[in-house]
Write an enzyme that holds these catalytic residues in place. Structure first.
Site, PDB file in Angstrom:
ATOM      1  CG  ASP A 199      -7.944 -49.953  40.247  1.00 24.82           C
ATOM      2  OD1 ASP A 199      -8.677 -50.930  40.492  1.00 24.82           O
ATOM      3  OD2 ASP A 199      -6.723 -50.056  40.033  1.00 24.82           O
ATOM      4  CG  HIS A 269      -7.771 -53.455  38.614  1.00 26.02           C
ATOM      5  ND1 HIS A 269      -7.706 -53.334  39.982  1.00 26.02           N
ATOM      6  CD2 HIS A 269      -6.907 -54.452  38.295  1.00 26.02           C
ATOM      7  CE1 HIS A 269      -6.839 -54.217  40.464  1.00 26.02           C
ATOM      8  NE2 HIS A 269      -6.343 -54.913  39.460  1.00 26.02           N
ATOM      9  CG  ASP A 332      -3.292 -54.862  37.116  1.00 26.82           C
ATOM     10  OD1 ASP A 332      -4.020 -54.292  36.284  1.00 26.82           O
ATOM     11  OD2 ASP A 332      -3.190 -54.483  38.295  1.00 26.82           O
ATOM     12  CD  GLU A 333      -3.839 -57.338  41.194  1.00 25.97           C
ATOM     13  OE1 GLU A 333      -3.229 -57.771  42.180  1.00 25.97           O
ATOM     14  OE2 GLU A 333      -4.344 -56.197  41.183  1.00 25.97           O
ATOM     15  CD1 TRP A 405       2.453 -56.618  37.536  1.00 27.79           C
ATOM     16  CD2 TRP A 405       2.203 -56.719  39.752  1.00 27.79           C
ATOM     17  NE1 TRP A 405       1.303 -57.327  37.793  1.00 27.79           N
ATOM     18  CE2 TRP A 405       1.119 -57.397  39.152  1.00 27.79           C
ATOM     19  CE3 TRP A 405       2.265 -56.651  41.154  1.00 27.79           C
ATOM     20  CZ2 TRP A 405       0.108 -58.015  39.893  1.00 27.79           C
ATOM     21  CZ3 TRP A 405       1.248 -57.257  41.882  1.00 27.79           C
ATOM     22  CH2 TRP A 405       0.193 -57.925  41.258  1.00 27.79           C
ATOM     23  CG  PHE A 431       8.300 -46.497  46.772  1.00 30.11           C
ATOM     24  CD1 PHE A 431       9.163 -47.582  46.810  1.00 30.11           C
ATOM     25  CD2 PHE A 431       8.763 -45.323  46.188  1.00 30.11           C
ATOM     26  CE1 PHE A 431      10.449 -47.502  46.285  1.00 30.11           C
ATOM     27  CE2 PHE A 431      10.041 -45.230  45.662  1.00 30.11           C
ATOM     28  CZ  PHE A 431      10.885 -46.323  45.700  1.00 30.11           C
ATOM     29  CG  ASP A 432       1.960 -50.541  47.884  1.00 35.54           C
ATOM     30  OD1 ASP A 432       3.081 -50.925  47.477  1.00 35.54           O
ATOM     31  OD2 ASP A 432       0.902 -51.129  47.597  1.00 35.54           O
ATOM     32  CB  THR A 482      -3.084 -44.184  47.100  1.00 40.34           C
ATOM     33  OG1 THR A 482      -4.148 -44.348  46.154  1.00 40.34           O
ATOM     34  CG2 THR A 482      -1.901 -43.523  46.448  1.00 40.34           C
ATOM     35  CD  GLU A 483      -4.643 -50.463  47.282  1.00 38.96           C
ATOM     36  OE1 GLU A 483      -3.580 -49.786  47.288  1.00 38.96           O
ATOM     37  OE2 GLU A 483      -4.828 -51.415  46.504  1.00 38.96           O
TER      38      GLU A 483
HETATM   39  C1  ACM Z   1      -0.346 -54.337  40.322  1.00 41.50           C
HETATM   40  O1  ACM Z   1       0.310 -54.121  41.356  1.00 41.50           O
HETATM   41  N1  ACM Z   1      -1.554 -54.877  40.394  1.00 41.50           N
HETATM   42  C2  ACM Z   1       0.170 -54.032  39.013  1.00 41.50           C
END
Ligand code: ACM
Ligand code: ZN
Length: 774
Positions: A199, A269, A332-333, A405, A431-432, A482-483
């Protein structure tokens, strides 16, 4: 804040737990709940003792037998001999039974003479072993003997793909902790470990052909403190896995019938990779391994042939390390801001005739080109891709499996296009997110609110799908980003016991699910967590307060639950509950405001005190009809959320707010009789970074018959500015006193996000709660 922990520290879990029914007797109250458990009450039990041995009837089950011996020793101190019969001892036999139809199904039969675990495959036998292991009592020291009641268990999983994801980029997780994580998954019958290896904030997998990915890309100079506070810790941070370490972990997982699905997140990412190889980016850099959280604009240049070769080279090495049928390529993103300006990306768009059409921009089609490229390359190596639901934008590549997601809508769309889907909605399985609303007493988390009960309540099969389409929902997964989890201990805390709720969603048949029953079984499982040294969240020992608004009888029905059968005592006047407070015996029916406080008592010890305020106004418990739909992910209990007497707080995703996007809140409240009023109020919850904005206007109208409405008040509200705070905004509108039975409240959402925001021009979210009529 409505739900709070008010006092008390969970003294010692041992003090709160009921004594084991009988220290040395197994029971089958396990998680996930098996399909069929028939205990033969009157039959003699199997006696496990120091002479017990484990034998293999047929099949490649040596590894399973050793694992079972180790599990039995962990729980009881007794280590059965594997392979040869022992004099005077009984035998646990492992066998393959091809008549079991589900590849992971098993039977477990116990009588006084033997235990027999059969699976269609070694994986099936492994799940039988997990069931036996979780049934054993936990004995400190070494048991003389353990009684295992006679039983017949037939079991098989509901879903074939039962996953958990872990992000090791934002915070690196060392190999020994990865092994523990895999053990945690095995304990919950989870068979896929989605390993998010790369990432913006760190590249964590050795790639021989591109050594700078780890030499440079695995290290960041420092890390931002908190939620992008602008302050930094000043400490260099890094870590990566060598290919040898990865091979060892793949084997460790495989021994536990867990397939590792590696993720190389493309084409966004990628800032850590760009820090190592800047010519792979649109601007050429320089870039640094990112030190803040969020979504970086620095992405792979899709117009550069070198980038395409880089993708192939990296994926080739990944395929060499991971035997998984699926390779996750992210998707993603991926901001398209640089692609819009990059001559190479624009030249590629032109050369490939990627036109904006069918609601997708040319750049979205360029992303689809990158993912399709990776898909074809992996196909040539005999693998399939999984991507996050953004891979739907610009068209799905053939054979792609979608991980849904952003709620479930991506999964539904993909299944309707005959693509396989893994459900991992952030509305249930991230779960974050916080597990308690009492944020002051929680480790800092990303936001959101997903308590155990909500995770447990998740039903992965969307009603919108035909039975043919529903076959494409092949699995369910939880994600752990896990940020805000710098240590593995904290990862465990965020994962447990929510993994237990997840495992029942993944494994157990929906008709067998029952939260109260689950919460009782969880007490046994938590003892295993304790014994294995796992750090887990202990909110389950507190009281959960559930409030259902009954619009027919115009009352709030309040239910109090806690794990196990502990006594619950409560007050309604805001005073602290004690052993002499009212004992909860069943649902309470409230027709006026109350300040509920409740605690569980175990062995004379009080759990933390949980509170819930209920506040009645003229609209409370009145029926509400919505004239425009809510956003599917933020519908919760439906329209009654607006008049249930519980005022939304904390965060927009607590279930206390209704969310709208592209629509407005337009609610008709039936006050049931002509009523005098002169004021309407409500709150909005604003979180601009998540595209959640304040209201743009209010209109109140009234009606005597529910059909013809007369407007009594309107108010326009300004667009939000960048400097406006993320917080709860209170809105009130007054008008000449009016008497009416029906009241219609229109709260306009932001239909076009202002230009200063990344989502400019798109509709924003609006979150509203508790319509108050005075
Ligand atoms: C995601 O939570 N960006 C897949
Ligand atoms: Zn470019």
């Amino acid at each position: 804040m409505n739900i709070k922990i008010l006092s008390g520290v969970v003294a010692s879990i041992a003090m709160l737990l009921p004594a084991m029914a009988s220290g040395q007797t197994a029971n089958f109250n396990i998680i996930p709940k098996p399909q069929k458990v028939e205990v033969a009450q009157s039959a003699a039990p199997f006696i496990l003792d120091q002479n017990t041995c484990i034998s293999i009837a047929k099949g490649n089950l040596k590894n399973n037998a050793n694992m079972l011996a180790q599990y039995i020793e962990q729980a009881t101190g007794l280590r059965p001999v594997v392979g040869k019969a022992t004099k005077g001892g009984l035998t646990i036999t492992l066998d393959i039974d091809k008549t079991i139809s589900n590849a992971e199904g098993y039977t477990l039969k116990v009588d006084s003479k033997q235990i027999r675990i059969c699976g269609a495959t070694p994986a099936g036998v492994f799940y039988g072993i997990q069931t036996l292991r979780k049934s054993l009592p936990i004995v400190s020291g070494k048991a003389a003997k353990v009684e295992i009641p006679a039983v017949n268990i037939t079991d098989a999983p509901r879903f074939a793909y039962r996953g958990t994801h872990l992000d090791v980029s934002r915070h690196f997780v060392p190999t020994d902790s990865i092994r523990t994580f895999i053990d945690m998954l095995a304990l919950h019958n989870i068979n896929r470990f989605h390993w998010h290896l790369t990432d913006d904030q760190g590249w964590r997998i050795e790639i021989k052909k591109y050594p700078l990915l780890t030499a440079v890309g695995s290290k960041r100079a420092q890390t931002v403190i908190g939620h992008n506070s602008g302050k930094y810790d000043g400490k260099p941070y890094g870590g990566f896995y060598t290919q040898k370490e990865i091979r060892d972990i793949v084997k460790y997982a495989a021994d536990r019938y867990i397939t590792i699905v590696p993720e190389i997140d493309l084409p966004g990412h990628m800032q850590a990779a760009l820090a190592a190889y800047p010519d792979m980016g649109c601007t050429g850099g320089p870039y640094k391994v990112w030190e803040i959280w969020g979504v970086s604009d620095n992405v792979l240049c899709a117009g550069n042939d070198k980038t395409m070769k880089f993708i192939d080279d990296v994926l080739r090495e990944v395929v060499g390390l991971f035997p998984s049928k699926y390779i996750h390529v992210g998707g993603d993103e991926c901001p398209k801001t640089q692609w819009q300006k990059c001559p190479k990306c624009q030249a590629r768009i032109k050369a490939l005739h990627l036109e904006a059409k069918d609601g997708h921009t040319a750049e979205e089609r360029l992303q689809s080109y990158v993912i399709t490229h990776a898909t074809k390359f992996l196909k040539s190596l005999g693998r399939n891709i999984i991507g996050w639901d953004e891979i739907l934008e610009g068209g799905l590549a053939d054979g792609a499996t979608v991980m849904s997601w952003r709620g479930e809508s991506g999964g539904i769309a993909a299944a309707k296009q005959n693509h396989d889907v893994i459900m991992t909605p952030n509305t249930y399985l991230y779960f974050d997110y916080y597990q308690s609303l009492d944020k002051a007493n929680e480790p800092e988390a990303i936001g959101g609110y997903l308590p155990l009960e909500r995770v447990y309540s998740y039903e992965p099969m969307p009603k919108e799908l035909t039975s043919e389409e529903a076959r494409h929902i092949i699995g369910v997964q939880a994600n752990i980003w896990t940020e805000y989890m710098p240590t593995f201990k904290q990862i465990q805390y965020m994962a447990l016991p929510r993994l237990a709720a997840l495992s029942e969603v993944q494994w157990s048949q929906p008709e067998l699910k029952n939260y109260k029953d689950f919460a009782c079984r969880l007490i046994d499982l938590a003892q295993r967590y304790e014994q294995l040294g796992y750090n887990y969240a202990k909110h389950m020992y507190n009281v959960a307060i559930n409030v259902d608004s009954d619009t027919k009888w115009q009352e709030d029905v309040v239910r109090l639950t806690t794990a196990g059968n502990a006594e619950i005592r409560y007050t309604l006047d805001g005073s602290m509950p004690t052993m002499s407070s009212a004992l909860y015996t069943g649902p309470m029916h409230l027709q006026k405001s109350a300040d509920i406080r409740a605690a569980a008592f175990r062995n004379g010890k009080r759990s933390n005190v949980i509170s819930q305020s209920i506040s009645f106004n003229k609209a409370t418990t009145c029926p509400v009809t919505l004239l425009q739909p809510t956003h599917k992910s933020y519908t919760y209990e439906g329209a009654t959320v607006l008049t249930d007497g519980i005022i939304g707080d904390a965060a927009y995703s607590t279930g206390r707010w209704l969310g709208f996007c592209g629509n407005d809140l337009e609610a008709v409240i039936d006050l049931k009789k002509p009523t005098d009023f002169s004021e309407v109020g409500f709150n909005t919850c604003v979180e601009k970074g998540s595209w959640v904005f304040d209201a743009r206007g209010i209109e109140v109208s009234v009606s005597q018959d529910g059909k013809t409405f007369t407007t009594v008040a309107t108010k326009a509200l300004p667009a939000m500015e960048e400097k406006d705070a993320n917080k709860i905004y209170n809105h009130q509108i007054d008008f000449t006193p009016t008497k009416a039975r029906y009241i219609k409240v229109l709260v306009k959402s932001e239909h076009s996000i202002p230009a200063w925001h990344g989502g400019k021009g798109k509709p924003g979210f609006l979150f509203v709660d508790e319509i108050c009529v005075k």
